[in-house]
Design a protein around this motif. Sequence first.
Motif, PDB file in Angstrom:
ATOM      1  N   UNK A  50      96.045 -57.986  64.412  1.00 13.63           N
ATOM      2  CA  UNK A  50      95.629 -56.741  65.039  1.00 13.63           C
ATOM      3  C   UNK A  50      96.320 -56.571  66.394  1.00 13.63           C
ATOM      4  N   UNK A  51      96.378 -57.647  67.166  1.00 16.94           N
ATOM      5  CA  UNK A  51      97.046 -57.597  68.461  1.00 16.94           C
ATOM      6  C   UNK A  51      98.516 -57.239  68.317  1.00 16.94           C
ATOM      7  N   UNK A  52      99.178 -57.806  67.309  1.00 13.43           N
ATOM      8  CA  UNK A  52     100.591 -57.483  67.071  1.00 13.43           C
ATOM      9  C   UNK A  52     100.765 -56.020  66.704  1.00 13.43           C
ATOM     10  N   UNK A  53      99.840 -55.498  65.893  1.00 10.88           N
ATOM     11  CA  UNK A  53      99.917 -54.084  65.511  1.00 10.88           C
ATOM     12  C   UNK A  53      99.764 -53.189  66.737  1.00 10.88           C
ATOM     13  N   UNK A  54      98.819 -53.520  67.611  1.00  6.94           N
ATOM     14  CA  UNK A  54      98.633 -52.726  68.823  1.00  6.94           C
ATOM     15  C   UNK A  54      99.857 -52.828  69.732  1.00  6.94           C
ATOM     16  N   UNK A  55     100.430 -54.004  69.856  1.00  2.00           N
ATOM     17  CA  UNK A  55     101.628 -54.165  70.689  1.00  2.00           C
ATOM     18  C   UNK A  55     102.779 -53.343  70.123  1.00  2.00           C
ATOM     19  N   UNK A  56     102.892 -53.300  68.806  1.00  2.31           N
ATOM     20  CA  UNK A  56     103.957 -52.495  68.193  1.00  2.31           C
ATOM     21  C   UNK A  56     103.756 -51.008  68.456  1.00  2.31           C
TER      22      UNK A  56
END
Length: 196
Positions: A50-56
Amino acid sequence: FRRDEERVENPSRLPQANAPQVIPFSIGPDRQDSELHHVLQKPQVDEAELGNAMKNIYRAYARDFTGAYAQFLRLCSQADQLPLLFHCAAGKDRTGWAAAALLTLLGVPEDKVYEDYLRSNEYILPAYKKVIDQFVEKGVDRQIPEAIFGVRKEYLDAAFDEMKKKYGSIEKYFSEGLGIGDEQQQAIRELYLGSS
């Protein structure tokens, strides 16, 4: 910065002022939020994923939405448009990058830009408490909905990292990415900071 469907679903309640300027972000299932949508459809949401998706998503703000941000920041340079209220759906992501970029151009120290951005959690998370509690009651780790409804330093880090990787500096982001040259950048500084 809200899309048409967001404005229809939750119309803005604005004080009497100039007609609102709509600067929608064209986000669809094939755009940058598709990764987040995919992550949220899984039976078990992984916090790191989820964190990676938000960073993207934040990387995409700095990379892919220069047209929308250019339109907004040109408004910021016009004295007759002030005072200026700007917002998106939650007032933290699209709006967060807009505010961070403007404050950085104005020379606000990085730690203060981040402090301002992270302060959003003080207001947004209590507003979404009922929804977050509903997730928790269903067995979801509290950090998951807080990561969605709140902000984290690493999200803004991702936008700044993308901006620096592509443009090198905030001034070049404005000039090369947004088409706001040195003279207009200086006009923005003088408008908000006064003449030096």
